[in-house]
Design a protein around this motif. Structure first.
Motif, mmCIF file in Angstrom:
data_model
loop_
_atom_site.group_PDB
_atom_site.id
_atom_site.type_symbol
_atom_site.label_atom_id
_atom_site.label_comp_id
_atom_site.label_asym_id
_atom_site.label_seq_id
_atom_site.Cartn_x
_atom_site.Cartn_y
_atom_site.Cartn_z
ATOM 1 N N SER A 181 58.981 39.784 -14.088
ATOM 2 C CA SER A 181 60.444 40.220 -13.777
ATOM 3 C C SER A 181 61.200 41.164 -13.412
ATOM 4 C CB SER A 181 60.924 39.680 -15.294
ATOM 5 O OG SER A 181 62.368 39.387 -14.980
ATOM 6 N N ALA A 182 61.890 40.797 -12.525
ATOM 7 C CA ALA A 182 62.385 41.812 -11.374
ATOM 8 C C ALA A 182 63.376 42.291 -12.622
ATOM 9 C CB ALA A 182 62.583 41.843 -10.566
ATOM 10 N N SER A 183 64.413 41.351 -13.730
ATOM 11 C CA SER A 183 65.559 41.707 -13.823
ATOM 12 C C SER A 183 64.892 42.080 -15.455
ATOM 13 C CB SER A 183 66.163 40.464 -14.311
ATOM 14 O OG SER A 183 65.017 39.462 -14.097
ATOM 15 N N TRP A 184 63.859 41.367 -16.195
ATOM 16 C CA TRP A 184 63.387 42.256 -17.657
ATOM 17 C C TRP A 184 62.152 43.128 -17.545
ATOM 18 C CZ3 TRP A 184 66.964 42.220 -21.586
ATOM 19 C CH2 TRP A 184 65.750 42.465 -22.582
ATOM 20 N N PRO A 185 62.444 44.133 -17.480
ATOM 21 C CA PRO A 185 61.495 45.459 -17.116
ATOM 22 C C PRO A 185 60.159 45.479 -18.393
ATOM 23 C CG PRO A 185 63.826 46.653 -16.848
ATOM 24 C CD PRO A 185 63.987 45.605 -16.890
ATOM 25 N N SER B 283 53.110 54.096 -16.106
ATOM 26 C CA SER B 283 52.529 53.693 -15.152
ATOM 27 C C SER B 283 53.358 53.344 -13.886
ATOM 28 C CB SER B 283 51.074 53.881 -15.384
ATOM 29 O OG SER B 283 50.658 52.807 -15.104
ATOM 30 N N GLU B 284 53.559 52.491 -14.606
ATOM 31 C CA GLU B 284 54.679 51.125 -13.607
ATOM 32 C C GLU B 284 55.778 51.355 -14.146
ATOM 33 O OE1 GLU B 284 52.987 47.469 -15.772
ATOM 34 O OE2 GLU B 284 51.147 47.824 -15.269
ATOM 35 N N CYS B 285 56.372 52.994 -14.623
ATOM 36 C CA CYS B 285 57.347 52.553 -13.870
ATOM 37 C C CYS B 285 58.522 53.076 -12.641
ATOM 38 C CB CYS B 285 58.225 53.367 -14.940
ATOM 39 S SG CYS B 285 58.021 52.944 -17.116
ATOM 40 N N ASP B 286 59.297 52.246 -11.814
ATOM 41 C CA ASP B 286 60.153 53.361 -10.971
ATOM 42 C C ASP B 286 60.596 54.980 -11.081
ATOM 43 O OD1 ASP B 286 58.229 51.155 -9.298
ATOM 44 O OD2 ASP B 286 60.086 50.478 -9.474
ATOM 45 N N SER B 287 61.089 54.287 -11.838
ATOM 46 C CA SER B 287 62.364 55.930 -12.840
ATOM 47 C C SER B 287 61.858 55.535 -14.002
ATOM 48 C CB SER B 287 62.865 55.001 -12.155
ATOM 49 O OG SER B 287 64.329 54.893 -12.249
ATOM 50 N N VAL B 288 62.667 55.718 -15.107
ATOM 51 C CA VAL B 288 62.750 55.781 -16.260
ATOM 52 C C VAL B 288 64.300 55.388 -16.523
ATOM 53 C CG1 VAL B 288 61.961 58.715 -16.920
ATOM 54 C CG2 VAL B 288 63.933 58.483 -16.031
ATOM 55 N N GLU B 289 65.446 55.324 -15.887
ATOM 56 C CA GLU B 289 65.844 54.227 -16.126
ATOM 57 C C GLU B 289 65.652 53.132 -15.503
ATOM 58 O OE1 GLU B 289 69.124 55.696 -13.160
ATOM 59 O OE2 GLU B 289 69.783 57.915 -14.714
ATOM 60 N N ASP B 290 64.222 52.458 -15.365
ATOM 61 C CA ASP B 290 63.880 50.998 -15.038
ATOM 62 C C ASP B 290 63.759 50.604 -16.624
ATOM 63 O OD1 ASP B 290 63.096 49.352 -13.675
ATOM 64 O OD2 ASP B 290 61.074 49.429 -14.176
ATOM 65 N N VAL B 291 65.093 49.725 -17.110
ATOM 66 C CA VAL B 291 65.558 49.201 -18.326
ATOM 67 C C VAL B 291 66.751 48.750 -18.160
ATOM 68 C CG1 VAL B 291 63.962 51.158 -19.590
ATOM 69 C CG2 VAL B 291 66.723 51.583 -19.684
ATOM 70 N N VAL B 292 66.679 47.542 -19.187
ATOM 71 C CA VAL B 292 68.083 46.761 -19.452
ATOM 72 C C VAL B 292 68.452 48.114 -20.781
ATOM 73 C CG1 VAL B 292 69.469 44.983 -20.335
ATOM 74 C CG2 VAL B 292 67.318 44.653 -18.748
ATOM 75 N N GLY B 293 70.109 48.290 -20.419
ATOM 76 C CA GLY B 293 70.004 48.872 -21.938
ATOM 77 C C GLY B 293 70.227 50.272 -21.590
ATOM 78 N N SER B 294 70.461 51.335 -23.161
ATOM 79 C CA SER B 294 70.957 52.501 -22.455
ATOM 80 C C SER B 294 69.103 53.239 -23.340
ATOM 81 C CB SER B 294 71.432 53.203 -23.911
ATOM 82 O OG SER B 294 72.243 52.357 -24.248
ATOM 83 N N GLY C 138 59.289 52.673 -20.076
ATOM 84 C CA GLY C 138 57.911 53.348 -20.925
ATOM 85 C C GLY C 138 58.264 54.169 -22.345
ATOM 86 N N ASP C 139 59.006 53.591 -22.780
ATOM 87 C CA ASP C 139 59.313 54.645 -24.101
ATOM 88 C C ASP C 139 59.980 53.726 -25.363
ATOM 89 O OD1 ASP C 139 59.405 55.873 -26.225
ATOM 90 O OD2 ASP C 139 61.084 56.868 -25.681
#
Length: 293
Positions: free
Chosen positions: A102-106, A139-150, A154-155
């Protein structure tokens, strides 16, 4: 002439005995001579007419109307089995058969977990879910901010809530109700197929399918659900859910364990709706019970 009078009196006595509840009929029926002299042919004809009249009355009697308010869904075996607390292992596949991305729910859809409370209240069912997703692979994270929320990609994992309510649509245990999604009001129906199979369907306003979901209920407090998704006649997704019924205490314990395993931040507990938008409700508000009790 005497025989005609005798037969007439005899037939009348038989008819009164069969078709009247008054005391006179009982007295006539207790006259031994009249009962013994009843011709076999006359009795057969009268019985035949009685059966025909009964059949005619049965065919012409209107079907009783269903009083939906008086339906008790717990009178039906599938709803007896489905009511309660459920914990599930889920896999959600995209149109290509691979785990959904999902593009909106990583977060990951290959293996995630669901926690469901299904409550039967008279003629209605109230379902409240929270789905927990593990963090995206680093390995699939474009950036550490590729999340929803805080969280950190990858973590940290995350979670969504889901609600659905249905009420009896007839006196056979079947259900229907509206469902809000994609900015539209969709219609949902649930059909019981015996004691171990339930078919849930969701249709768009134009009447076309958007989901067909089959639930199988083995007799061991488990259930297996598979759903097929459609849009404009094309297959868009498929899901495979394996669930087991637990106590409320087990539900809470496993929910906490999964949150720790997926490293979900407390601020995100029940924090997002099915569209990935802020839910603006606490878990207690969502489930309608104090989960901490």
């Amino acid at each position: 002439m005497a025989w005609r009078i005798f037969l007439t009196l005899t037939a009348c006595s038989f008819i009164l005995a069969c078709n009247s509840d008054n005391a006179n009929a009982v007295k006539v029926n207790t006259t031994p001579e009249l009962v013994q002299s009843e011709p076999v042919e006359a009795q057969t004809v009268d019985d035949s007419l009685s059966e025909s009249e009964s059949e005619l009355l049965t065919q012409s009697a209107p079907e009783p109307e269903c009083d939906l308010e008086s339906v008790n869904l717990l009178d039906f075996v599938p709803w007896q089995r489905e009511e309660g607390w459920w914990v599930g292992e889920y896999t959600f596949l995209g149109a290509d058969g691979d785990p959904n991305v999902s593009a909106s729910w990583p977060y990951r859809y290959d293996h995630y977990r669901g926690f469901i409370h299904l409550e039967v209240i008279g003629n209605s069912i109230k379902q409240r879910n929270v789905f927990l997703y593990p963090a995206k692979n680093s390995s699939e994270c474009d950036s550490v901010e590729d999340v929803v929320g805080s969280g950190i990609c990858g973590d940290n994992g995350n979670e969504k809530v889901f609600s659905a309510d249905q009420s009896a649509s007839d006196c056979d245990g079947n259900l229907s109700g509206p469902f809000e999604a994609f900015g539209m009001t969709l219609s949902t129906t649930t059909t019981l197929i015996g004691d171990d199979t339930v078919l849930y369907q969701v249709r768009l306003p134009d009447g076309s399918f958007t989901q067909n979901q089959l639930t199988t209920l083995p007799p061991n407090d488990t259930r297996v659900r598979t759903a097929q998704g459609f849009f404009m006649g094309s297959s868009t997704y498929a899901s495979y859910y394996r669930e087991r019924k637990v106590t409320k205490e087990e539900f809470l314990q496993l929910l906490e364990e999964t949150r720790q395993e997926y490293n979900i931040l407390e601020v995100d507990y029940c924090g997002y709706d099915s569209g990935g938008n802020p839910s603006n409700v606490s878990c207690d508000e969502h489930f309608g019970v104090a989960l901490g009790d």
